[in-house]
Design an enzyme around this catalytic site. Structure first.
Site, PDB file in Angstrom:
ATOM      1  N   ARG A 123       0.786  -1.175   0.095  1.00  0.00           N
ATOM      2  CA  ARG A 123      -0.165  -0.131  -0.192  1.00  0.00           C
ATOM      3  C   ARG A 123       0.785   1.222  -0.018  1.00  0.00           C
ATOM      4  NH1 ARG A 123      -3.865  -1.561   4.825  1.00  0.00           N
ATOM      5  NH2 ARG A 123      -2.720  -3.221   4.814  1.00  0.00           N
TER       6      ARG A 123
ATOM      7  N   GLU B 136      17.515   0.188  10.315  1.00  0.00           N
ATOM      8  CA  GLU B 136      18.395   1.309  10.705  1.00  0.00           C
ATOM      9  C   GLU B 136      19.393   0.865  11.916  1.00  0.00           C
ATOM     10  OE1 GLU B 136      16.086   5.423  11.146  1.00  0.00           O
ATOM     11  OE2 GLU B 136      15.871   4.631  12.930  1.00  0.00           O
TER      12      GLU B 136
END
Ligand code: UDP
Ligand code: MN
Length: 298
Positions: A70, A249
Site C-alpha cells: 500500500r 536502521e
C-alpha cells in the site's frame, strides 16, 4: 573561523561538491564531526559550485526508492514528482523504483538526462521485512545495472517528499543523515540496539550520532559495502531468532559506527514538521509525510 572546526580543516577545504565550506556561517550548530567529516547545514555550502563540479565530472546520480504494497498508492507519485522537481536538477539522474506491482507505477514525464527504471521485488507479509529486505536488494542492484550506470546513489524511504533543492552539495563517498528527532539528544539516550546478541549491537559509550535510515548515500563501492554489511547482520540476527529494535536502521547505525561517513546531512535535509519550530532549521529539503500506519501497515 577554523576554531569552530579544528580537526576538520582538510576536508573542509577539499570537499569538491560543496565548494569551500563556510562552517562559520552557522556558529550555533555543529558543522563537523570529530573525524573531520563536514556536517552540511543551509548556507555552509555553495550550491552553484557543487552543481558545476558535478557537471564537470559528468556524473550520473541514482535515486532508489521502494514502494511495496500500500505504500505505492499512498506515497510514490508525490515522492517522484517532488524528486523530479528538486533532486539533482540539471544532472543525469536515474530513478530506481523497486515494487511488487510494476504496472501500478505512475507514468512520469521526466526532464532530459533523467530516466526511471522499475525493478520488480516480492512483497513481504511484515512491513519490517519489506524495510529490511531493501539492503539485500540494493546490494544486488548495486552489483548490476544500477552500479554500472550510476556514480553516486541515494537510497530513500518513499514516505517523504522533496520541498527544496537537493543537489550535488549532498554528494560524498559515504553520506549519512542525522535523524531529526534525535540530533540533539545525549548519546546514552539514542535508540541503538543494545542486545549484545544482535549484530547491530552498540554498547554504552559507542555510537557517534543517531542516523536515519530514510536517507543514505555514497559511491557505488561504499554502498555495496554498507548494504552487504547490513544484509549480513540482519541474516545473522534472523538465524538467532532475534530482530534489531529499529530493523535496518539499527544495522545502518552499527555500520556507520564502524565505518565513518565522509559527509553528514543536517536534519534540514530530512525534516519532520511534527517536531515543530526549531531556530536552526532554515530550509527543509525533504519532509516526512505524516505517519498513517493504520492505512499502509498490516
Ligand atoms: N516499505 C514499503 N512497503 C512496506 C513497508 C515499507 O514500500 O510495506 C518501504 C517504503 O519505502 C518505506 C520504507 O520501506 O518508506 C521504510 O518503512 P517505513 O517508512 O514504514 O518505516 P519508518 O520510516 O516508519 O521507520
Ligand atoms: Mn519512512
Amino acid at each position: 573561523p577554523m576554531g569552530i572546526c579544528p580537526t576538520a580543516t582538510t576536508s573542509l577545504l577539499t570537499d569538491n561538491f560543496t565548494g569551500i565550506l563556510r562552517p562559520w556561517a552557522r556558529p550555533e550548530v555543529l558543522t563537523c564531526t570529530s573525524w573531520g567529516a563536514p556536517i552540511i547545514w543551509d548556507s555552509t555550502f555553495d550550491p552553484h559550485v557543487a552543481k558545476q563540479e558535478a557537471k564537470r565530472q559528468n556524473l550520473t546520480i541514482g535515486l532508489t526508492v521502494f514502494a511495496v504494497g500500500r505504500y505505492l498508492e499512498k506515497y510514490l507519485k508525490r515522492f517522484l514528482e517532488s524528486a523530479e522537481q528538486h533532486f539533482m536538477v540539471d544532472q543525469s539522474v536515474v530513478f530506481y523504483v523497486f515494487t511488487d506491482r510494476p504496472e501500478a507505477v505512475p507514468h512520469m514525464t521526466l526532464g532530459p538526462g533523467r530516466l526511471l527504471r522499475v525493478e520488480p521485488v516480492q512483497g513481504e507479509s511484515r512491513w519490517q521485512d519489506v524495510s529490511m529486505a531493501r539492503m539485500r536488494t540494493l546490494y544486488e542492484a548495486l552489483g548490476g545495472q544500477l552500479g554500472q550506470e550510476a556514480d553516486y546513489v541515494f537510497c530513500l524511504d518513499v514516505d517523504q517528499r522533496f520541498t527544496g533543492n537537493f543537489g550535488p552539495e549532498a554528494l560524498a563517498d559515504l553520506v549519512a543523515q542525522l535523524h531529526s528527532w534525535h540530533y540533539h539528544w545525549p548519546r546514552w539516550l539514542l535508540p541503538y540496539e543494545r542486545d549484545k546478541r544482535s549484530a547491530a549491537a552498540l554498547s554504552w559509550g559507542e555510537g557517534d550520532f543517531y542516523y536515519h535510515a530514510a536517507l543514505f548515500g555514497g559511491n557505488v563501492a561504499a554502498l555495496r559495502k554498507l548494504t552487504a554489511h547490513c544484509a549480513l547482520g540482519q541474516q545473522l540476527d534472523r538465524e538467532r531468532g532475534i530482530e534489531a529494535v529499529w530493523h535496518d536502521e539499527s544495522h545502518l547505525n552499527k555500520f556507520f559506527w564502524l565505518y565513518k561517513p565522509t559527509k553528514l546531512l543536517s536534519p534540514e535535509f530530512c525534516w519532520d514538521l511534527q517536531i515543530g519550530w526549531r531556530t536552526e532549521i532554515h530550509h527543509p529539503r525533504l519532509l516526512w509525510e505524516p505517519k498513517e500506519y493504520a492505512l499502509v501497515r498490516n
